[in-house]
Design an enzyme around this catalytic site. Structure first.
Site, short mmCIF file in Angstrom:
data_model
loop_
_atom_site.label_atom_id
_atom_site.label_comp_id
_atom_site.label_asym_id
_atom_site.label_seq_id
_atom_site.Cartn_x
_atom_site.Cartn_y
_atom_site.Cartn_z
N THR A 199 -1.79 5.42 2.50
CA THR A 199 -3.00 4.61 2.42
C THR A 199 -3.14 3.73 3.66
O THR A 199 -2.16 3.21 4.18
CB THR A 199 -2.98 3.72 1.15
OG1 THR A 199 -2.91 4.56 0.00
CG2 THR A 199 -4.23 2.86 1.06
N LEU A 225 0.85 -1.19 0.00
CA LEU A 225 0.00 0.00 0.00
C LEU A 225 0.88 1.24 0.00
O LEU A 225 1.99 1.22 0.53
CB LEU A 225 -0.90 0.03 1.25
CG LEU A 225 -2.01 -1.00 1.34
CD1 LEU A 225 -2.78 -0.82 2.65
CD2 LEU A 225 -2.97 -0.91 0.17
N ASP A 226 0.37 2.33 -0.59
CA ASP A 226 1.10 3.59 -0.54
C ASP A 226 1.32 4.01 0.91
O ASP A 226 0.56 3.62 1.81
CB ASP A 226 0.32 4.70 -1.25
CG ASP A 226 0.03 4.38 -2.70
OD1 ASP A 226 0.72 3.50 -3.26
OD2 ASP A 226 -0.89 4.99 -3.27
N LYS A 227 2.31 4.86 1.13
CA LYS A 227 2.62 5.31 2.48
C LYS A 227 1.43 5.97 3.15
O LYS A 227 1.19 5.79 4.35
CB LYS A 227 3.81 6.28 2.44
CG LYS A 227 4.28 6.74 3.80
CD LYS A 227 5.49 7.65 3.69
CE LYS A 227 5.96 8.12 5.06
NZ LYS A 227 7.15 9.02 4.97
N HIS A 235 0.22 2.88 -7.71
CA HIS A 235 -0.73 3.93 -7.36
C HIS A 235 -2.02 3.82 -8.18
O HIS A 235 -2.61 4.83 -8.58
CB HIS A 235 -0.11 5.31 -7.57
CG HIS A 235 0.93 5.67 -6.57
ND1 HIS A 235 1.59 6.89 -6.57
CD2 HIS A 235 1.46 4.98 -5.51
CE1 HIS A 235 2.46 6.94 -5.58
NE2 HIS A 235 2.40 5.78 -4.93
#
Length: 239
Positions: A107, A103-105, A188
């Site tokens: 998210t 997961l993105d930082k 993303h």
């Protein structure tokens, strides 16, 4: 059958050489007796192995559900900042752990942490069509055309064609809450898909992977082992 030093190493944070030293120093017992033979081969299911008096709960692989908070890197390790693996209880960290599906930082939500590479590959491979479900808050309402674009498979700004995705509105308003189900994992991807239809994602959370639903009783940053049923559910739900 596994070598004793390899068993000790595989179940904790000790390196192979550190495990060997622990064995030679008499810190390891087998069935209650000190064993100094690192090369001794044992069936871990048939013997009680302990390090410094603490029983070694042998598991070939482990599977943890984590409710990831924002601001934490979804990688195995980083020398400068905390990662999702650092959120596991210290006594349960072991070599080889990694997040299966990043997961993105910024998210939130469901992350599976494991050391089972084959399982992670089956889970993440696009050809297995394992759905990933996200909730997102947007900066403006959606249109019927936006939903149609997701259903057809949106084209990203760089020309990348995405697979068809399911999009539904959970809460109407100026900043709607929506649910998105995708079957792939491009960089993303959720944010880029909404950008392709002129929307900005203000908040994003993964809530489900296959049939595995995030345990909402887990506060952000908390984790727990998966049950066998939960583990199986990841690969059995593909629609």
């Amino acid at each position: 059958m596994e070598r004793l030093d390899k068993l000790v190493c595989s179940q904790g944070t000790l390196t192979r050489s550190e495990a060997g030293r622990a064995i030679r120093c008499g810190r390891v017992t087998v069935d209650g007796k000190v064993c100094r033979q690192g090369a001794l081969k044992l069936d871990p299911a048939a013997h009680d192995i302990a390090v410094d008096g603490k029983t070694l709960g042998y598991a070939k692989f482990v599977y943890w559900m984590l409710n990831k908070p924002a601001g934490i890197l979804c990688v195995s390790r980083d020398p400068k900042v905390p990662t999702v693996v650092d959120l596991l209880p210290a006594e349960h960290r072991r070599k080889g752990l990694f997040p299966a599906g990043r997961l993105d930082k910024d998210t939130h939500g469901l992350v599976l942490i494991t050391d089972d590479g084959d399982f992670a590959h089956r889970m993440l491979s696009p050809r297995h069509h394992i759905p990933k479900t996200y909730h997102a808050v947007l900066d403006k309402p959606l249109t019927a055309e936006d939903a149609e674009a997701f259903q057809a498979g949106p084209v990203l700004a760089d020309g990348t064609q995405c697979q068809p995705a399911k999009l539904s509105v959970l809460r109407e308003g100026d900043n709607p809450l929506v649910e998105v189900v995708i079957y792939e994992g491009k960089y993303h991807q959720i944010k880029r898909m909404f950008a392709a239809v002129g929307c900005h994602v203000e908040w994003l959370k993964r809530v489900k992977m296959g049939g595995l639903v995030l345990d909402e009783s887990l506060v952000e940053g908390a984790c727990r082992p998966l049950t066998q049923e939960e583990k199986d559910s990841i690969l059995t739900e593909n629609n």
